[in-house]
Design a protein around this motif. Structure first.
Motif, short mmCIF file in Angstrom:
data_model
loop_
_atom_site.label_atom_id
_atom_site.label_comp_id
_atom_site.label_asym_id
_atom_site.label_seq_id
_atom_site.Cartn_x
_atom_site.Cartn_y
_atom_site.Cartn_z
N GLY A 32 18.68 3.23 -11.38
CA GLY A 32 18.61 1.87 -10.86
C GLY A 32 17.23 1.27 -10.97
O GLY A 32 16.29 1.89 -11.48
N GLU A 33 17.12 0.06 -10.49
CA GLU A 33 15.85 -0.66 -10.41
C GLU A 33 15.24 -0.38 -9.04
O GLU A 33 15.96 -0.30 -8.05
CB GLU A 33 16.08 -2.16 -10.57
N HIS A 34 13.91 -0.28 -8.99
CA HIS A 34 13.30 0.04 -7.71
C HIS A 34 12.18 -0.93 -7.34
O HIS A 34 11.65 -1.64 -8.18
CB HIS A 34 12.75 1.47 -7.71
N GLU A 35 11.90 -0.92 -6.05
CA GLU A 35 10.74 -1.63 -5.53
C GLU A 35 10.23 -0.82 -4.36
O GLU A 35 10.96 -0.01 -3.79
CB GLU A 35 11.09 -3.05 -5.11
N ILE A 36 8.99 -1.03 -4.02
CA ILE A 36 8.41 -0.39 -2.85
C ILE A 36 8.13 -1.48 -1.84
O ILE A 36 7.39 -2.42 -2.12
CB ILE A 36 7.15 0.42 -3.20
N ASP A 37 8.78 -1.37 -0.71
CA ASP A 37 8.65 -2.35 0.38
C ASP A 37 7.66 -1.82 1.42
O ASP A 37 7.35 -0.63 1.45
CB ASP A 37 10.02 -2.60 1.02
N LYS A 94 0.85 -1.19 0.00
CA LYS A 94 0.00 0.00 0.00
C LYS A 94 0.88 1.24 0.00
O LYS A 94 1.61 1.50 0.95
CB LYS A 94 -0.89 0.02 1.24
N ALA A 95 0.85 1.97 -1.09
CA ALA A 95 1.56 3.24 -1.20
C ALA A 95 0.68 4.18 -2.00
O ALA A 95 0.00 3.75 -2.94
CB ALA A 95 2.92 3.05 -1.87
#
Length: 138
Positions: free
Chosen positions: A23-28, A5-6
């Protein structure tokens, strides 16, 4: 990107943060915007060539975004020992606090060091300052 949830604003900000840093991203969970950027380092550990992610990835993140648009921003990279002072100066000139300089490995050649930095800043401003600071590393 992990199923976290963002807000749409946070997701847009994370995308822009990642683009600036290349870069490569993710949302944790948190949410935390986490960016990893691979680089090439020609080094050996115990006489063996290494391309391990533990050596070649630069890591960046932001989280705890407040209403004024400032967040806890963090960065880390491996680099050669003879590059450490230049990176520390670059980060400090950009108002970023260097929090650690240390090695991880024994019998590495050339000597690899790790630098960590932190700031409470607008994530986009932090990404631009970081990008300028690390540009000489290639």
């Amino acid at each position: 990107m992990a199923n976290v949830k963002a807000s749409p604003q946070f997701i847009r900000l994370c995308n822009q943060f990642s683009r600036i840093l290349g870069g490569e991203h993710e949302i944790d969970p948190g949410p935390v915007c986490f960016v990893s950027r691979a680089r090439r380092l020609n080094a050996t550990i115990l006489g063996r060539r290494t391309t391990s992610p533990l050596v070649r990835y630069q890591l960046f993140s932001f989280e705890s975004l407040d209403k004024s648009g400032r967040a806890l921003c963090l960065g880390e990279t491996a680099l050669f020992q003879n590059q450490a002072n230049r990176l520390i100066r670059n980060l400090q000139r950009n108002g970023i606090k260097v929090t650690a300089l240390h090695n991880h490995w024994l019998n590495d050649n050339p000597r690899l060091m790790y630098i960590h930095w932190e700031s409470i800043d607008n994530p986009i401003a932090f990404a631009r300052k970081t990008k300028r600071s690390i540009a000489f590393l290639g």
